[in-house]
Design an enzyme around this catalytic site. Structure first.
Site, PDB file in Angstrom:
ATOM      1  N   HIS A  98       1.812   4.714  -2.799  1.00  0.00           N
ATOM      2  CA  HIS A  98       1.994   6.149  -2.565  1.00  0.00           C
ATOM      3  C   HIS A  98       3.394   6.601  -2.981  1.00  0.00           C
ATOM      4  O   HIS A  98       3.558   7.613  -3.669  1.00  0.00           O
ATOM      5  CB  HIS A  98       1.809   6.456  -1.073  1.00  0.00           C
ATOM      6  CG  HIS A  98       0.397   6.421  -0.592  1.00  0.00           C
ATOM      7  ND1 HIS A  98      -0.593   7.219  -1.119  1.00  0.00           N
ATOM      8  CD2 HIS A  98      -0.192   5.690   0.392  1.00  0.00           C
ATOM      9  CE1 HIS A  98      -1.736   6.994  -0.480  1.00  0.00           C
ATOM     10  NE2 HIS A  98      -1.517   6.059   0.435  1.00  0.00           N
TER      11      HIS A  98
ATOM     12  N   GLU B  56      -4.449   7.699  -3.289  1.00  0.00           N
ATOM     13  CA  GLU B  56      -5.022   6.426  -2.832  1.00  0.00           C
ATOM     14  C   GLU B  56      -5.343   5.503  -3.999  1.00  0.00           C
ATOM     15  O   GLU B  56      -5.336   4.277  -3.847  1.00  0.00           O
ATOM     16  CB  GLU B  56      -6.261   6.671  -1.983  1.00  0.00           C
ATOM     17  CG  GLU B  56      -5.963   7.247  -0.611  1.00  0.00           C
ATOM     18  CD  GLU B  56      -5.123   6.333   0.260  1.00  0.00           C
ATOM     19  OE1 GLU B  56      -5.250   5.092   0.129  1.00  0.00           O
ATOM     20  OE2 GLU B  56      -4.340   6.852   1.072  1.00  0.00           O
TER      21      GLU B  56
ATOM     22  N   HIS C  50       0.841  -1.210   0.000  1.00  0.00           N
ATOM     23  CA  HIS C  50       0.000   0.000   0.000  1.00  0.00           C
ATOM     24  C   HIS C  50       0.876   1.260   0.000  1.00  0.00           C
ATOM     25  O   HIS C  50       0.670   2.168  -0.823  1.00  0.00           O
ATOM     26  CB  HIS C  50      -0.901  -0.020   1.237  1.00  0.00           C
ATOM     27  CG  HIS C  50      -1.827   1.148   1.323  1.00  0.00           C
ATOM     28  ND1 HIS C  50      -3.140   1.101   0.891  1.00  0.00           N
ATOM     29  CD2 HIS C  50      -1.648   2.415   1.778  1.00  0.00           C
ATOM     30  CE1 HIS C  50      -3.716   2.273   1.087  1.00  0.00           C
ATOM     31  NE2 HIS C  50      -2.818   3.089   1.624  1.00  0.00           N
ATOM     32  N   GLU C  51       1.841   1.306   0.911  1.00  0.00           N
ATOM     33  CA  GLU C  51       2.679   2.504   0.995  1.00  0.00           C
ATOM     34  C   GLU C  51       3.595   2.650  -0.216  1.00  0.00           C
ATOM     35  O   GLU C  51       3.930   3.766  -0.618  1.00  0.00           O
ATOM     36  CB  GLU C  51       3.487   2.489   2.293  1.00  0.00           C
ATOM     37  CG  GLU C  51       2.642   2.469   3.570  1.00  0.00           C
ATOM     38  CD  GLU C  51       1.568   3.544   3.626  1.00  0.00           C
ATOM     39  OE1 GLU C  51       1.737   4.610   2.995  1.00  0.00           O
ATOM     40  OE2 GLU C  51       0.556   3.325   4.302  1.00  0.00           O
TER      41      GLU C  51
END
Length: 488
Positions: free
Chosen positions: A258, A284, A254-255
């Site tokens: 970003h 996101e 997820h990170e």
């Protein structure tokens, strides 16, 4: 061009100072000694005073009036600088500095109170953060909706009415899919011991496979995973539970979503107003597409199953299909960051309604825990057992990020649009994912979206990448296909 050149030279220093401020925040959440918190709060307030003074410098107004844009890049830079200047002029310097000081202290107080399950210790500092953000919202809104005013920090052009409409359109289909999934057979569960060092080594490997450049970044531990920075220094964090490796691995993916966005913005835009992601909703879209539509896909899960057995030995599931079902298990859990794709947006809807009521003065901090617990029981069918599983689980409110939460669901919506377009152009994507190689899709995201930074407004960014206006339909169709198959 003289006014534009002067403006950009001035802004470059402001952008560099903002990066220093962000890195100071990263340090606070990762390696800062806990006893340094009071001094760090003063340091953050001092930095914010300097930044606010630069962002409201009268020369900016003159330069903005005189500057002419010779091309689309300059036009976008002027758009972003004008938006920032007009917004910052509305906020008193005293208030900007006090917000920086209080939220810096509040982050540490939240972490301690959360660990101690001490809601009474957290409420006073949260009440102070809410008071300050309400004051800021009143300055920004100028008689309009205060929550909408705060949302502009995270999703320029967004509105709570549009978000509420999006949630109303999504909720019935999500609830129906959830009920069907919960009525089916229980998903397998991993078992065994998953040592910290091995989890982090595998997380680093996966991060590189998803395109993270460790030459311009690093992976550390934090209470609440996050990504920080842009350009040549973009850092990510994760967390480790030795009984649950998915927490570490999928937080990392997820990170990385970003971070990849920030690392892949055109180097021509470094330390300029468009040299970062355009909004948190678009941000996101990257993290959610990386984590879910690639990382939780059946082909990638097949590869990950093999790697996890290589690293950890037997893990309690006996086939790639069983592992895929374990990764995508549908359960009414407490924690947003660990939620399956069907429950995730219900978590966001709860937070959106509560924080909007807080900022509008329709709900007070002393009433928040009871309101959370009642809503959670109604939406998820289980009572909240402790504050860290309830209103204290997320870092966002302690650091004043009111208006941020709805961008997670907006990001899911955008991710549905982007991945539908990517899959239409990448017929071999599943074969690559089955080899642990998401690069066809991550490369598509880089070229279609990430490289452009904030060149275009948020919805135009998605339209440019996909050729179509954003819609919830691709996300909901994807979820229906996936979870209908999983239930079979």
């Amino acid at each position: 061009m003289a006014a534009y050149d002067d403006l950009m030279a001035f802004q470059r220093v402001t952008e560099a100072l903002a990066q220093v401020s962000g890195r100071t925040g990263w340090d606070q959440e990762t390696v800062m000694p806990p006893g340094a918190a009071p001094q760090r709060a003063e340091e953050m307030a001092a930095l914010e005073e300097v930044l606010h003074a630069r962002r409201t410098d009268p020369r900016l107004g003159d330069w903005l009036d005189e500057a002419h844009a010779p091309d689309d890049v300059a036009d976008a830079n002027l758009r972003e600088m004008r938006r920032s200047y007009e917004r910052n002029l509305k906020v008193p310097a005293r208030l900007a500095a006090e917000l920086a000081r209080v939220t810096s202290l509040a982050q540490g107080q939240w972490a301690r109170a959360r660990a101690d399950q001490d809601a009474d210790a957290f409420r006073p500092v949260l009440a102070e953060v809410v008071r300050l953000r309400r004051e800021e919202a009143a300055h920004l809104a100028e008689g309009g909706d205060p929550y909408d005013a705060l949302m502009q920090d995270y999703e320029p052009g967004g509105s709570s009415a549009a978000m509420a409409g999006m949630f109303a359109a999504m909720r019935p289909r999500l609830v129906a899919l959830r009920e069907a999934a919960l009525a089916g057979p229980a998903a397998p569960v991993l078992s065994g011991h998953f040592p910290k060092a091995e989890q982090l080594a595998l997380a680093r490997e996966i991060a590189e496979r998803f395109g993270y450049d460790f030459g311009r970044g690093r992976l550390d531990l934090a209470v609440h995973p996050f990504s920080s920075g842009s350009g040549l220094d973009v850092r990510i964090t994760t967390r480790v539970d030795e009984s649950d490796p998915f927490n570490c691995l999928y937080s990392t993916i997820h990170e990385v979503g970003h971070a990849a966005y920030e690392q892949n913005v055109s180097p021509d835009y470094l330390l300029t107003p468009i040299g970062n992601g355009v909004s948190m909703g678009v941000h996101e879209s990257q993290s959610r597409s990386f984590e879910n539509q690639m990382g939780r896909s059946e082909p990638f899960c097949g590869w990950l199953y093999g790697r996890m057995r290589d690293v950890f030995g037997e893990i309690g599931v006996d086939s790639e299909r069983a592992f895929y079902r374990a990764v995508n298990a549908v359960r009414s859990g407490y924690i947003r960051t660990e939620a399956d794709e069907l429950h995730y947006n219900l978590h966001i809807m709860l937070r959106f309604d509560l924080e909007r009521a807080l900022i509008r003065g329709e709900l007070e901090v002393d009433e928040l825990e009871a309101a959370w617990n009642a809503r959670f029981a109604a939406d998820f069918g289980v009572p909240v057992d402790r504050p860290s599983n309830g209103f204290m689980q997320d870092v966002h409110w302690s650091v004043g990020l009111f208006g941020y939460f709805p961008t997670y669901s907006l990001g899911n919506l955008y991710a549905g649009c982007l991945m539908a377009a990517a899959r239409a152009e990448l017929p071999g994507l599943d074969d690559a994912l089955a080899q642990g190689d998401p690069s066809p899709a991550t490369g598509w995201m880089r070229d279609r979206l990430q490289v452009h930074g904030a060149l275009r407004p948020p919805q135009e960014t998605i339209r440019h990448a996909t050729g179509e206006a954003p819609s919830a339909a691709p996300l909901l169709d994807y979820l229906e296909r996936k979870f209908t198959d999983l239930a079979a």
